[in-house]
Design a protein around this motif. Sequence first.
Motif, mmCIF file in Angstrom:
data_model
loop_
_atom_site.group_PDB
_atom_site.id
_atom_site.type_symbol
_atom_site.label_atom_id
_atom_site.label_comp_id
_atom_site.label_asym_id
_atom_site.label_seq_id
_atom_site.Cartn_x
_atom_site.Cartn_y
_atom_site.Cartn_z
ATOM 1 N N PRO A 71 -36.788 13.312 -16.686
ATOM 2 C CA PRO A 71 -36.682 11.975 -17.296
ATOM 3 C C PRO A 71 -35.807 12.026 -18.547
ATOM 4 N N ALA A 72 -35.311 10.886 -18.959
ATOM 5 C CA ALA A 72 -34.338 10.805 -20.045
ATOM 6 C C ALA A 72 -34.880 11.278 -21.384
ATOM 7 N N GLU A 73 -36.233 11.215 -21.586
ATOM 8 C CA GLU A 73 -36.760 11.599 -22.897
ATOM 9 C C GLU A 73 -36.671 13.105 -23.145
ATOM 10 N N HIS A 74 -36.432 13.880 -22.099
ATOM 11 C CA HIS A 74 -36.283 15.328 -22.263
ATOM 12 C C HIS A 74 -34.837 15.656 -22.606
ATOM 13 N N ARG A 75 -34.694 16.543 -23.554
ATOM 14 C CA ARG A 75 -33.382 16.862 -24.106
ATOM 15 C C ARG A 75 -32.828 18.140 -23.469
ATOM 16 N N ILE A 76 -31.564 18.103 -23.083
ATOM 17 C CA ILE A 76 -30.896 19.275 -22.516
ATOM 18 C C ILE A 76 -29.714 19.609 -23.400
ATOM 19 N N ARG A 77 -29.710 20.829 -23.889
ATOM 20 C CA ARG A 77 -28.647 21.284 -24.785
ATOM 21 C C ARG A 77 -28.103 22.610 -24.257
ATOM 22 N N LEU A 78 -26.783 22.737 -24.263
ATOM 23 C CA LEU A 78 -26.130 23.933 -23.734
ATOM 24 C C LEU A 78 -25.223 24.533 -24.800
ATOM 25 N N ILE A 79 -25.354 25.839 -25.024
ATOM 26 C CA ILE A 79 -24.530 26.551 -25.998
ATOM 27 C C ILE A 79 -23.538 27.452 -25.261
ATOM 28 N N GLU A 80 -22.274 27.326 -25.585
ATOM 29 C CA GLU A 80 -21.220 28.152 -24.975
ATOM 30 C C GLU A 80 -20.198 28.508 -26.032
ATOM 31 N N ARG A 81 -19.767 29.754 -26.058
ATOM 32 C CA ARG A 81 -18.841 30.185 -27.102
ATOM 33 C C ARG A 81 -17.390 29.847 -26.787
ATOM 34 N N ASN A 82 -17.045 29.637 -25.512
ATOM 35 C CA ASN A 82 -15.674 29.316 -25.151
ATOM 36 C C ASN A 82 -15.438 27.819 -25.209
ATOM 37 N N ALA A 83 -14.266 27.433 -25.680
ATOM 38 C CA ALA A 83 -13.927 26.017 -25.767
ATOM 39 C C ALA A 83 -13.347 25.498 -24.467
ATOM 40 N N THR A 84 -12.752 26.376 -23.674
ATOM 41 C CA THR A 84 -12.097 25.950 -22.438
ATOM 42 C C THR A 84 -12.741 26.610 -21.236
ATOM 43 N N PHE A 85 -12.492 26.025 -20.092
ATOM 44 C CA PHE A 85 -13.034 26.507 -18.827
ATOM 45 C C PHE A 85 -11.896 26.655 -17.824
ATOM 46 N N SER A 86 -11.758 27.856 -17.249
ATOM 47 C CA SER A 86 -10.784 28.088 -16.193
ATOM 48 C C SER A 86 -11.524 28.183 -14.874
ATOM 49 N N LEU A 87 -11.054 27.442 -13.899
ATOM 50 C CA LEU A 87 -11.692 27.470 -12.588
ATOM 51 C C LEU A 87 -11.276 28.756 -11.885
ATOM 52 N N CYS A 88 -12.127 29.756 -11.980
ATOM 53 C CA CYS A 88 -11.761 31.101 -11.522
ATOM 54 C C CYS A 88 -11.546 31.183 -10.017
ATOM 55 N N THR A 89 -12.079 30.246 -9.263
ATOM 56 C CA THR A 89 -11.837 30.260 -7.824
ATOM 57 C C THR A 89 -10.383 29.954 -7.494
ATOM 58 N N SER A 90 -9.602 29.539 -8.482
ATOM 59 C CA SER A 90 -8.180 29.253 -8.270
ATOM 60 C C SER A 90 -7.281 30.391 -8.748
ATOM 61 N N TYR A 91 -7.856 31.501 -9.192
ATOM 62 C CA TYR A 91 -7.036 32.585 -9.716
ATOM 63 C C TYR A 91 -6.053 33.119 -8.675
ATOM 64 N N LEU A 92 -6.483 33.193 -7.425
ATOM 65 C CA LEU A 92 -5.571 33.704 -6.395
ATOM 66 C C LEU A 92 -4.418 32.744 -6.158
ATOM 67 N N TRP A 93 -4.630 31.462 -6.384
ATOM 68 C CA TRP A 93 -3.515 30.525 -6.279
ATOM 69 C C TRP A 93 -2.489 30.804 -7.367
ATOM 70 N N LEU A 94 -2.929 31.271 -8.522
ATOM 71 C CA LEU A 94 -1.988 31.699 -9.549
ATOM 72 C C LEU A 94 -1.214 32.930 -9.079
ATOM 73 N N MET A 95 -1.904 33.845 -8.439
ATOM 74 C CA MET A 95 -1.261 35.069 -7.968
ATOM 75 C C MET A 95 -0.204 34.788 -6.908
ATOM 76 N N THR A 96 -0.486 33.873 -6.017
ATOM 77 C CA THR A 96 0.442 33.586 -4.932
ATOM 78 C C THR A 96 1.484 32.537 -5.295
ATOM 79 N N GLY A 97 1.372 31.941 -6.489
ATOM 80 C CA GLY A 97 2.334 30.945 -6.909
ATOM 81 C C GLY A 97 2.006 29.536 -6.496
ATOM 82 N N GLU A 98 0.823 29.308 -5.925
ATOM 83 C CA GLU A 98 0.439 27.948 -5.545
ATOM 84 C C GLU A 98 0.028 27.105 -6.747
#
Length: 290
Positions: free
Chosen positions: A92-119
């Motif tokens: 329910p909305a009254e419960h609070r969810i907070r997430l701590i992460e040290r990185n400011a950006t997110f790279s979609l790692c499942t696309s790393y091979l597309w970087l390797m192949t030039g896609e």
Amino acid sequence: RGSRACHRPNAERGDLADHDQQQVTSRSCHHSLGRLTVAPDRGARSWRPIVAPTRERGHGQREIAVSGKTVLIVGGGWGGLAAAHALRELLPAEHRIRLIERNATFSLCTSYLWLMTGERAGPEQIRRELSKLARPGIEWVHDEVERIDPTTRTVETRSGTFEADHLVLALGAELAPDDVPGLAESSHNLYQAEGAAALRGALPAIHEGRVLILIARTPFKCPAAPYEAAFLAEWLFRKAGTRSRVEIALFTPEKQPMPVAGPAVGDALREMLTEHGIAYHPGRAVTRVD
């Protein structure tokens, strides 16, 4: 740790190029509980500390306690973001969810091979600000975790102390190529966007010789990735007309390919490696790279 493999597009093949707001999750780069340290160059960002109704914290601010419970998630990787979104749907909305992460950006790692192949042209095509992946009801905190007390359910960061009724640890795994002498200096790291992008120019420059795909340590993330990298490298050389002059070999400390998937999958992968002329060397643990 120290793995020289890569993530690839699997069941979720889309990248972030056209889906800034899609609910995806990211890989956390936090240390494990046994190795929590402070990154010397990472500064804190804006945040709102959870405090008791009359207790003052770092900035001398006070905040009225929420009526519901607080769930604090440490780590904004695949597991952390998935947990945050799932809990927001369930609670329910009254419960609070907070997430701590040290990185400011997110790279979609499942696309790393597309970087390797030039896609994909470069890391910027698969990288977005983590704050853009937030949604209403999930508080995102950009901060560096220094200490976790699971007994009191408190998390100390560079900026202050966060308290929770429920604590979710999703710290993920951290790459440690420096654990193998010479590895970081002599190889391309396919678990990083920049390393995968560098291979886009490095592989076509190889006209003859030997290419090694190395699993330096176990356990490692994405068990299929090294094998997928080997098959894609073989395809790239075949397309360039240089395959007959380039030997491809895969070394791993594993006893069989992808043991987590069972012997049937391992046997099938062995056959595929043989069919594509990729030498397979199981049970080999690298000690150093010259």
